[in-house]
Motif scaffolding. Structure first.
Motif, PDB file in Angstrom:
ATOM      1  N   SER A  12       2.215  20.781  -6.272  1.00 24.83           N
ATOM      2  CA  SER A  12       1.311  20.686  -7.421  1.00 24.83           C
ATOM      3  C   SER A  12       2.044  20.053  -8.582  1.00 24.83           C
ATOM      4  N   PHE A  13       1.363  19.186  -9.279  1.00 21.78           N
ATOM      5  CA  PHE A  13       1.862  18.703 -10.568  1.00 21.78           C
ATOM      6  C   PHE A  13       1.051  19.429 -11.620  1.00 21.78           C
ATOM      7  N   GLY A  14       1.642  20.401 -12.287  1.00 23.65           N
ATOM      8  CA  GLY A  14       0.867  21.202 -13.216  1.00 23.65           C
ATOM      9  C   GLY A  14      -0.223  21.932 -12.453  1.00 23.65           C
ATOM     10  N   PRO A  37      -6.185   6.726   1.727  1.00 22.45           N
ATOM     11  CA  PRO A  37      -6.569   5.949   0.552  1.00 22.45           C
ATOM     12  C   PRO A  37      -5.603   6.156  -0.608  1.00 22.45           C
ATOM     13  N   SER A  38      -5.665   5.291  -1.581  1.00 23.98           N
ATOM     14  CA  SER A  38      -4.777   5.371  -2.736  1.00 23.98           C
ATOM     15  C   SER A  38      -4.927   6.714  -3.445  1.00 23.98           C
ATOM     16  N   GLY A  39      -3.802   7.300  -3.793  1.00 24.82           N
ATOM     17  CA  GLY A  39      -3.832   8.547  -4.558  1.00 24.82           C
ATOM     18  C   GLY A  39      -3.969   9.800  -3.722  1.00 24.82           C
ATOM     19  N   CYS A  40      -3.884   9.690  -2.379  1.00 23.88           N
ATOM     20  CA  CYS A  40      -4.079  10.881  -1.555  1.00 23.88           C
ATOM     21  C   CYS A  40      -2.793  11.692  -1.420  1.00 23.88           C
ATOM     22  N   GLY A  41      -1.674  11.187  -1.935  1.00 25.95           N
ATOM     23  CA  GLY A  41      -0.433  11.956  -1.907  1.00 25.95           C
ATOM     24  C   GLY A  41       0.582  11.469  -0.883  1.00 25.95           C
ATOM     25  N   LYS A  42       0.412  10.265  -0.372  1.00 23.80           N
ATOM     26  CA  LYS A  42       1.337   9.750   0.642  1.00 23.80           C
ATOM     27  C   LYS A  42       2.746   9.582   0.093  1.00 23.80           C
ATOM     28  N   SER A  43       2.839   8.905  -1.064  1.00 22.43           N
ATOM     29  CA  SER A  43       4.170   8.679  -1.636  1.00 22.43           C
ATOM     30  C   SER A  43       4.825  10.006  -1.991  1.00 22.43           C
ATOM     31  N   THR A  44       4.029  10.903  -2.529  1.00 21.95           N
ATOM     32  CA  THR A  44       4.569  12.209  -2.895  1.00 21.95           C
ATOM     33  C   THR A  44       5.142  12.904  -1.666  1.00 21.95           C
ATOM     34  N   LEU A  45       4.421  12.827  -0.554  1.00 21.84           N
ATOM     35  CA  LEU A  45       4.888  13.461   0.676  1.00 21.84           C
ATOM     36  C   LEU A  45       6.206  12.836   1.137  1.00 21.84           C
ATOM     37  N   PHE A  81      11.487   1.180  -0.631  1.00 19.76           N
ATOM     38  CA  PHE A  81      10.479   1.443  -1.652  1.00 19.76           C
ATOM     39  C   PHE A  81       9.461   0.316  -1.713  1.00 19.76           C
ATOM     40  N   GLN A  82       8.309   0.678  -2.233  1.00 17.90           N
ATOM     41  CA  GLN A  82       7.237  -0.303  -2.371  1.00 17.90           C
ATOM     42  C   GLN A  82       7.677  -1.484  -3.231  1.00 17.90           C
ATOM     43  N   SER A  83       8.428  -1.179  -4.303  1.00 13.89           N
ATOM     44  CA  SER A  83       8.897  -2.244  -5.195  1.00 13.89           C
ATOM     45  C   SER A  83      10.255  -2.784  -4.752  1.00 13.89           C
ATOM     46  N   ASP A 176       7.830   3.239   2.208  1.00 15.82           N
ATOM     47  CA  ASP A 176       6.651   3.464   1.375  1.00 15.82           C
ATOM     48  C   ASP A 176       5.961   2.131   1.104  1.00 15.82           C
ATOM     49  N   GLU A 177       4.945   1.850   1.835  1.00 18.96           N
ATOM     50  CA  GLU A 177       4.170   0.615   1.692  1.00 18.96           C
ATOM     51  C   GLU A 177       5.057  -0.610   1.513  1.00 18.96           C
ATOM     52  N   PRO A 178       5.973  -0.855   2.439  1.00 20.79           N
ATOM     53  CA  PRO A 178       6.923  -1.945   2.210  1.00 20.79           C
ATOM     54  C   PRO A 178       6.285  -3.325   2.258  1.00 20.79           C
TER      55      PRO A 178
HETATM   56  N1  LIG Z   1       4.872  12.909 -11.535  1.00 22.33           N
HETATM   57  C1  LIG Z   1       3.551  13.151 -11.406  1.00 22.33           C
HETATM   58  N2  LIG Z   1       2.904  13.931 -12.281  1.00 22.33           N
HETATM   59  C2  LIG Z   1       1.584  14.184 -12.153  1.00 22.33           C
HETATM   60  N3  LIG Z   1       0.825  13.711 -11.169  1.00 22.33           N
HETATM   61  C3  LIG Z   1       1.387  12.926 -10.253  1.00 22.33           C
HETATM   62  C4  LIG Z   1       2.790  12.590 -10.314  1.00 22.33           C
HETATM   63  N4  LIG Z   1       3.080  11.792  -9.270  1.00 22.33           N
HETATM   64  C5  LIG Z   1       1.932  11.626  -8.592  1.00 22.33           C
HETATM   65  N5  LIG Z   1       0.911  12.310  -9.176  1.00 22.33           N
HETATM   66  C6  LIG Z   1      -0.475  12.378  -8.690  1.00 22.33           C
HETATM   67  O1  LIG Z   1      -0.436  12.756  -7.349  1.00 22.33           O
HETATM   68  C7  LIG Z   1      -1.427  12.057  -6.608  1.00 22.33           C
HETATM   69  C8  LIG Z   1      -0.807  11.412  -5.400  1.00 22.33           C
HETATM   70  O2  LIG Z   1       0.092  10.436  -5.814  1.00 22.33           O
HETATM   71  P1  LIG Z   1       0.859   9.519  -4.781  1.00 22.33           P
HETATM   72  O3  LIG Z   1       1.731   8.608  -5.558  1.00 22.33           O
HETATM   73  O4  LIG Z   1       1.511  10.368  -3.760  1.00 22.33           O
HETATM   74  O5  LIG Z   1      -0.338   8.699  -4.145  1.00 22.33           O
HETATM   75  P2  LIG Z   1      -0.293   7.654  -2.950  1.00 22.33           P
HETATM   76  O6  LIG Z   1      -1.051   8.249  -1.837  1.00 22.33           O
HETATM   77  O7  LIG Z   1       1.105   7.220  -2.697  1.00 22.33           O
HETATM   78  O8  LIG Z   1      -1.141   6.456  -3.552  1.00 22.33           O
HETATM   79  P3  LIG Z   1      -0.866   4.874  -3.454  1.00 22.33           P
HETATM   80  O9  LIG Z   1      -1.419   4.436  -2.148  1.00 22.33           O
HETATM   81  O10 LIG Z   1      -1.682   4.343  -4.597  1.00 22.33           O
HETATM   82  O11 LIG Z   1       0.595   4.640  -3.621  1.00 22.33           O
HETATM   83  C9  LIG Z   1      -2.081  11.089  -7.565  1.00 22.33           C
HETATM   84  O12 LIG Z   1      -3.334  11.596  -7.926  1.00 22.33           O
HETATM   85  C10 LIG Z   1      -1.157  11.042  -8.730  1.00 22.33           C
HETATM   86  O13 LIG Z   1      -1.890  10.879  -9.918  1.00 22.33           O
END
Ligand SMILES: Nc1ncnc2c1ncn2[C@@H]1O[C@H](COP(=O)(O)OP(=O)(O)OP(=O)(O)O)[C@@H](O)[C@H]1O
Ligand SMILES: [Mg+2]
Lengths: 376, 317
Positions: A12-14, A37-45, A81-83, A176-178
């Motif tokens: 959780s972020f907050g 899809p974008s924003g589903c948490g892949k990069s975070t995982l 990394f993606q970048s 991550d999305e290379p």
């Molecule tokens: N440091 C952070 N603080 C708060 N929220 C965050 C933080 N990092 C990511 N998030 C939120 O967590 C969710 C998942 O982010 P993440 O970067 O894992 O997405 P993603 O699946 O990699 O998307 P993309 O395909 O666009 O890269 C997003 O809704 C993002 O706003």
């Protein structure tokens, strides 16, 4: 090579929960793709696996050892990394040397100026240079070694980033999305190269992408992730042909699967606006269902000897190898797409009334909760 | 086709202003520097390079160069490193950063002349708070021990602080030994907040992913990440900060005028103060102009060095 395990990971972020109690086991040498899809948490995982981000709860295991307390630099994983995150002030060769220098030279040997006087430094450096040379030959970037990252094209930078990950022979690669910064043609080419690299190295790969084509073509198994959960984890073939839920079915496949409103009875008969679609639904229950038929499993037919749906062509998308026909059916209530060989639809034009047939074996049905009730 | 001449009308005001305000004065100063012109006198003589020769001949000018260069050599590295250090500390804070930024930036916003008078009181040998503090420290056991170094086995009365306790506290601005140091200290106090702000701006442009990448590559200490990412990525900022601080240090004037007037025995006789003294106070326009030209020469060298580095070394793409 390593096995990687995630045991009820959440993050959780907050107050926003990004990952919800997620489990995943990756076996030795496997190429696994996490797609969503974008924003589903892949990069975070991926960052949690790498150790760059702390999970809120749950365990990360590498080869059976819980590594929650091990910092990223000591997990012996490599990440692309993606970048690309290449060091812009260093040449390609120096970039490739960084991970080896940091791991093989002692603190004093790396220290500015003092390091020059350390006895073992030069022999260790020779070893590092030859490793870098070998890696750059594999990736065919030897002619770029003296350039700075800013003087490279996107594809070349991508290779250097992969090279920097592979020189030190990590136990697993995290990507991550290379390929997302590359143009379409190069992306297809690099897909093949990364698959080949995986075959050569036989190392565990965890590959994150939002592009389902990459996931379908490259992986041994793919995990479809949405809203912080893995909806289905299986081989690309299974995911495509046997999606467990309607969300997976809609995410995977291009153009998107056609979804029609229908009703089912206890005997397994399936009807859409009065037309019988199939009579072999396995887990049949009486009630409303969503019927899914992929565009390539539908075609235009001329005779009425089988069940057909009547439709009107509203748009014709010519891709050269295929033609996508966008049609309205059920008196303009619903839209579907039919994917067809150009030769079969050569005489059609926008506005034509046509009859559409389908492959009964391939019809999928989903109940009101989105669960697949046709599991083949 | 007739060629329009309207562009001349568009650029001429800017060019004219630039010539009148910027280039002409330098040219005039350059001309005067070859004369013995005094403000108020009716005529002047051309004396060739004499003014410049006297810069090398008289001891007061030698002291001027020594004082100016020493000041620059002390203030630039210390205020740059302090600026970088505090910027890194502040940017690593999760809260309270705004407070520190404001506090450290205060000396930059305050008028240096007003601040100089505040420092004069602080550094006053009799009523100044610094000497009062040091004086009182002589009778506090642990303080005395720590600063005399007696905890290292040094004889307390032989140490610097021990000596002061037995004698009396230094006259920070009136003693030749301390004056330049005190002025430099004020210079650092004033300059580092500015450098900190520049570095804070520089740090925000360092891509976060590079730190993640460094961590994955095995950089597991702050020092390694600093060496691999922070320091090199701040390359353009370093060049700018060092150049700006050097030029501003060469220009130091307010504190000298307010606190020491170049003394004692010319130990704080800085260049701009000398220009002011010769050209304005003593009306020796010729000599003042020569000093100005030399000063501009220094600034030009610094600027060209900056341009060189910006173009060659720190430009990564
Ligand atoms: N440091 C952070 N603080 C708060 N929220 C965050 C933080 N990092 C990511 N998030 C939120 O967590 C969710 C998942 O982010 P993440 O970067 O894992 O997405 P993603 O699946 O990699 O998307 P993309 O395909 O666009 O890269 C997003 O809704 C993002 O706003
Ligand atoms: Mg991402």
């Amino acid at each position: 090579m390593a096995e990687i395990g995630l045991r009820s990971i959440s993050k959780s972020f907050g107050s926003t929960e990004v990952i919800k109690s997620l489990d995943l086991s990756v076996s030795n040498g496997e190429f696994i793709t996490i797609v969503g899809p974008s924003g589903c948490g892949k990069s975070t995982l991926l960052r949690i696996i790498a150790g760059l981000e702390n999970q809120s709860t749950g365990d990360v295991e590498i080869d059976g050892n819980v590594v929650n307390k091990t910092r990223a630099s000591e997990r012996d994983l490599a990440m692309v990394f993606q970048s690309y995150a290449l060091y812009p002030h260093l040449t390609v060769q120096q970039n490739l040397m960084v991970p080896l220098k940091l791991r093989r030279l002692s603190f004093l040997e790396r220290f500015p100026i003092i390091g020059w006087f350390m006895p073992n430094r030069s022999s260790k450096l020779d070893e590092i240079v030859s490793k870098v040379q070998a890696a750059s030959e594999t990736l065919q970037i030897t002619h770029l070694l003296d350039r700075k990252p800013g003087q490279l094209s996107g594809g070349q930078q991508q290779r250097v980033a992969v090279g920097r990950a592979m020189v030190r022979e990590p136990v697993a690669f995290l990507m991550d999305e290379p390929l997302s910064n590359l143009d379409a043609g190069l992306r297809v080419h690099m897909r093949a190269e990364i698959s080949e690299l995986h075959r050569d190295l036989k190392t565990t790969f965890i590959y994150v992408t939002h592009d389902q084509a990459e996931a379908l073509t490259m992986s041994d198994r793919m995990a479809v992730m949405m809203d912080g959960e893995i909806l289905q984890l299986d081989t690309p073939h299974e995911i495509y042909n046997n999606p467990s839920t309607i969300r997976v079915a809609e995410f995977v496949g291009s153009p998107k699967i056609n979804i029609l409103k229908g009703e089912c009875d206890e005997k397994g008969n399936l009807n859409c606006f009065g037309t019988k679609i199939t009579d072999s639904i396995k887990l049949a229950q009486k009630g409303n269902v969503s019927v899914g038929i992929r565009p390539e499993h539908m075609q235009l037919v001329s005779s009425k000897d089988k069940n057909v749906i009547k439709g009107k062509i509203v748009y014709r998308e010519n891709l050269g190898s295929d033609i996508f026909l966008h049609l309205t059916v059920n008196e303009g209530e619903q839209k579907i797409i039919v994917r067809s060989e150009p030769s079969n639809v050569i005489n059609t034009a926008v506005g034509d009334q046509v009859m559409i047939g389908w492959d009964e074996q391939k019809v999928m049905a989903f109940d009101v909760d989105g669960e697949n009730i046709t599991m083949q | 086709m007739t060629k329009s001449r309207s562009h001349i009308w568009f650029v001429s005001p800017a060019v004219l202003l630039m010539v009148v305000i910027l280039i002409l004065p330098v040219f005039v100063a350059g001309t005067f520097s070859f004369t013995d012109y005094n403000l108020g006198s009716q005529d002047f003589r051309w004396i060739g390079w004499k003014n410049y020769e006297s810069l090398g001949k008289f001891s007061s000018y030698k002291k001027m160069f020594t004082a100016s260069l020493t000041y620059v050599v002390i203030v630039v590295p210390v205020s740059v490193l302090l600026g970088l250090g505090s910027a890194m500390l502040i940017s690593s804070l999760s809260f309270g950063g705004e407070f520190y930024k404001t506090v450290f930036f205060l000396p930059v916003m305050a008028t240096l002349l007003a601040m100089a008078y505040a420092w004069e009181f602080t550094l006053d040998p009799v009523i100044g708070v610094i000497n009062k503090f040091l004086d009182d420290g002589c009778s506090v056991g642990w303080f005395y021990k720590f600063f005399t170094g007696s905890w290292l086995g040094i004889n307390p009365t032989e140490s610097w602080y021990g000596g002061l306790c037995n004698d009396r506290m230094p006259n920070w601005l009136g003693n030749k030994k301390y004056a330049l140091g005190s002025i430099s200290f004020i210079g650092i106090w004033q300059a580092f907040g500015f450098n900190m702000v520049l570095y804070l701006a520089g740090l925000t442009s360092v891509p976060r992913e590079l730190y993640a990448s460094a961590e994955m590559d095995g950089a597991n200490s702050t020092w390694e990440k600093f060496k691999l990412v922070t320091w090199p990525m701040l390359g353009p900022t370093h060049v700018f900060v060092v150049t700006i601080t050097s030029i501003r240090s060469f220009q130091v004037f307010d504190t000298v005028e307010a606190l020491t007037r170049g003394g004692p025995s010319k130990s704080t006789y800085m260049m701009v103060y000398a220009m002011f003294e010769k050209g304005v106070k003593q009306n020796l326009i010729g000599m003042g102009s020569a000093l100005t030209i030399v000063f501009l020469g220094f600034v030009l060298i610094l600027t060209l060095t900056q341009v060189y580095f910006i173009n060659r070394k720190v430009h990564y793409s």
